[in-house]
Design a protein around this motif. Sequence first.
Motif, short mmCIF file in Angstrom:
data_model
loop_
_atom_site.label_atom_id
_atom_site.label_comp_id
_atom_site.label_asym_id
_atom_site.label_seq_id
_atom_site.Cartn_x
_atom_site.Cartn_y
_atom_site.Cartn_z
N LYS A 1 -14.36 -16.23 -45.30
CA LYS A 1 -15.70 -16.76 -45.02
C LYS A 1 -15.96 -17.99 -45.88
CE LYS A 1 -17.72 -12.18 -44.31
NZ LYS A 1 -17.16 -11.16 -45.23
N GLY A 2 -16.76 -18.90 -45.33
CA GLY A 2 -17.12 -20.10 -46.08
C GLY A 2 -17.84 -19.76 -47.37
N GLN B 1 -12.21 -22.39 -45.78
CA GLN B 1 -12.26 -21.22 -44.90
C GLN B 1 -11.01 -21.24 -44.04
OE1 GLN B 1 -15.40 -20.86 -41.92
NE2 GLN B 1 -14.96 -18.68 -41.67
#
Length: 255
Positions: A170-171, A147
Amino acid sequence: MKKIIAKIVSAALIASMALAFAACGSSKKEEESKKLVMATNAYFPPYEYYDGETIVGIDAEIAQAIADKLGMELEIVDVEFDSIIAGVQAGKYDFGMAGMTVTEDRLKSVNFSTTYATGIQSVIVKEGSPITSVDDLIDGDYIVGVQQGTTGDIYMTDEVGEDRMDRYSKGNDAVLALMQGKVDAVVIDNQPALSYVAANEGLTILETPYAIEDYAICISKDNEDLLKDINAALDELQKDGTIDAIIAKYIPAEA
Ligand code: ARG
């Protein structure tokens, strides 16, 4: 790897020194604002994630408990992780709380509260992956997903370099890329890693954790009063067991 842990530990030390300093600061109260605006990036279970339209999780609940103690309303805004510190510095948000690791570099830009949780950088791979250790990941020809702007990003930029990395906002996009075979591994904090692995079949976490970190709340260097107030609230919530109870609710194994 040792160097990284040492760096993080000394960052924690500096954070507690900053704290001791802040304790001697002035105590001008800001009566005007009754609302606390918290910036987070809500794709980081169990610290912050969406339950329907609502952002829930360990950070959301601890922040609410802090706001309650301070007699203030809490508003949580979901932004890009790598914009949180700049927004806090600019006074756009009162504080940032996002499973955020205390680092020496970030301490140059913002103050950090006392630590309320520990994070461990972990490596997620597909089941049966030839990557079985961090060294495999570093020495091999693999592509790593991270991320953007996280400590995972910072370490991997150091260790494997830009050419073998894909950065996601985003992760969960990084994890999706792993599922789709676009990257060979994802470096991310252990609790989100566990959540992602539980939610997606065919993924696994390497046994060897990568780096141990302290999570804290970041606050503008121009707002030492809020730093003091948040630390005082955290201290009470620590002592009366509220923080442990919140963490145990989301991470039952740590109960
Ligand atoms: N602990 C890592 C860091 O501070 C990752 C935090 C990511 N947090 C989030 N809410 N997406 O860099």
